[in-house]
Design a protein around this motif. Sequence first.
Motif, PDB file in Angstrom:
ATOM      1  N   ARG A  25      40.992  46.520  38.522  1.00 42.37           N
ATOM      2  CA  ARG A  25      39.848  46.090  37.721  1.00 42.37           C
ATOM      3  C   ARG A  25      40.143  46.214  36.233  1.00 42.37           C
ATOM      4  O   ARG A  25      40.887  47.083  35.806  1.00 42.37           O
ATOM      5  CB  ARG A  25      38.630  46.939  38.049  1.00 42.37           C
ATOM      6  N   TRP A  76      35.137  37.271  49.555  1.00 46.34           N
ATOM      7  CA  TRP A  76      35.327  37.692  48.162  1.00 46.34           C
ATOM      8  C   TRP A  76      35.479  39.207  48.081  1.00 46.34           C
ATOM      9  O   TRP A  76      36.362  39.717  47.417  1.00 46.34           O
ATOM     10  CB  TRP A  76      34.166  37.212  47.310  1.00 46.34           C
ATOM     11  N   ASN A  91      33.521  39.248  37.134  1.00 48.54           N
ATOM     12  CA  ASN A  91      33.532  38.488  38.383  1.00 48.54           C
ATOM     13  C   ASN A  91      34.576  37.381  38.342  1.00 48.54           C
ATOM     14  O   ASN A  91      34.467  36.399  39.058  1.00 48.54           O
ATOM     15  CB  ASN A  91      32.145  37.887  38.653  1.00 48.54           C
ATOM     16  N   ARG A  92      35.582  37.529  37.491  1.00 50.42           N
ATOM     17  CA  ARG A  92      36.632  36.519  37.342  1.00 50.42           C
ATOM     18  C   ARG A  92      37.977  37.094  37.765  1.00 50.42           C
ATOM     19  O   ARG A  92      38.274  38.267  37.531  1.00 50.42           O
ATOM     20  CB  ARG A  92      36.754  36.068  35.879  1.00 50.42           C
ATOM     21  N   ILE A  93      38.802  36.250  38.360  1.00 50.02           N
ATOM     22  CA  ILE A  93      40.168  36.630  38.708  1.00 50.02           C
ATOM     23  C   ILE A  93      41.064  36.180  37.562  1.00 50.02           C
ATOM     24  O   ILE A  93      41.002  35.029  37.125  1.00 50.02           O
ATOM     25  CB  ILE A  93      40.603  35.975  40.035  1.00 50.02           C
ATOM     26  N   TYR A 145      38.888  40.376  49.449  1.00 50.24           N
ATOM     27  CA  TYR A 145      40.013  40.084  48.556  1.00 50.24           C
ATOM     28  C   TYR A 145      39.965  40.920  47.289  1.00 50.24           C
ATOM     29  O   TYR A 145      40.957  41.528  46.890  1.00 50.24           O
ATOM     30  CB  TYR A 145      40.064  38.595  48.208  1.00 50.24           C
ATOM     31  N   THR A 146      38.805  40.976  46.644  1.00 46.45           N
ATOM     32  CA  THR A 146      38.727  41.683  45.367  1.00 46.45           C
ATOM     33  C   THR A 146      38.831  43.197  45.517  1.00 46.45           C
ATOM     34  O   THR A 146      39.118  43.885  44.543  1.00 46.45           O
ATOM     35  CB  THR A 146      37.440  41.318  44.603  1.00 46.45           C
ATOM     36  N   ARG A 154      44.208  40.405  38.666  1.00 43.12           N
ATOM     37  CA  ARG A 154      43.268  41.502  38.497  1.00 43.12           C
ATOM     38  C   ARG A 154      41.875  40.925  38.349  1.00 43.12           C
ATOM     39  O   ARG A 154      41.698  39.726  38.162  1.00 43.12           O
ATOM     40  CB  ARG A 154      43.643  42.362  37.297  1.00 43.12           C
ATOM     41  N   LEU A 155      40.888  41.785  38.440  1.00 40.95           N
ATOM     42  CA  LEU A 155      39.497  41.370  38.372  1.00 40.95           C
ATOM     43  C   LEU A 155      38.899  41.816  37.045  1.00 40.95           C
ATOM     44  O   LEU A 155      38.968  42.991  36.691  1.00 40.95           O
ATOM     45  CB  LEU A 155      38.722  41.993  39.540  1.00 40.95           C
ATOM     46  N   LYS A 195      32.507  33.797  41.807  1.00 38.08           N
ATOM     47  CA  LYS A 195      32.058  34.671  42.889  1.00 38.08           C
ATOM     48  C   LYS A 195      30.910  34.034  43.668  1.00 38.08           C
ATOM     49  O   LYS A 195      30.862  34.115  44.891  1.00 38.08           O
ATOM     50  CB  LYS A 195      31.611  36.015  42.310  1.00 38.08           C
ATOM     51  N   THR A 228      41.168  44.617  46.887  1.00 40.31           N
ATOM     52  CA  THR A 228      42.597  44.906  46.741  1.00 40.31           C
ATOM     53  C   THR A 228      43.079  44.734  45.300  1.00 40.31           C
ATOM     54  O   THR A 228      44.215  45.071  44.999  1.00 40.31           O
ATOM     55  CB  THR A 228      43.430  43.978  47.644  1.00 40.31           C
ATOM     56  N   LEU A 229      42.226  44.225  44.414  1.00 41.95           N
ATOM     57  CA  LEU A 229      42.647  43.924  43.043  1.00 41.95           C
ATOM     58  C   LEU A 229      42.322  45.059  42.084  1.00 41.95           C
ATOM     59  O   LEU A 229      41.278  45.702  42.211  1.00 41.95           O
ATOM     60  CB  LEU A 229      41.946  42.654  42.541  1.00 41.95           C
TER      61      LEU A 229
END
Length: 127
Positions: free
Chosen positions: A123, A114, A89-91, A117-118, A85-86, A106, A120-121
């Motif tokens: 938050r 970026w 600005n960190r995974i 990909y993000t 998850r995000l 990021k 789809t994550l």
Amino acid sequence: MKIRYNPLVGWTFLVLGTVMVLLQLWLLLLGSFSPTIVVGLIFAGVGAVYLRRPYFLVEPQAIVLTAPIGPAERRFHIPTGGSPRLEGNRIVIDEAGGARKVPVRKGMAHPADWAAYTATLPRGPQA
């Protein structure tokens, strides 16, 4: 999915290294040698590597950080049924022992990669 390095970072290193090498070659033609030419070659090499190698790879069950030079890699396994998850600005990957931040930034990632990909994550922190 392959996430590349930010091209701005690669081009900055490449241009800076090239300018350093050219200035040192000019000084060499004037009769003065400086070992700074080696630093310029290293900077140019790092820039070329950043433009060619991926920053990290996203696999179905892991996020893989690749070394800029060489075959070394670090794997951050995604637990079965889980997903990264995000947070800001960190995974972040949720594990049994708690949340684990993946050391990617990021600013170092290609903006389009970026964003793709993000998008789809999920938050924020999960309850």
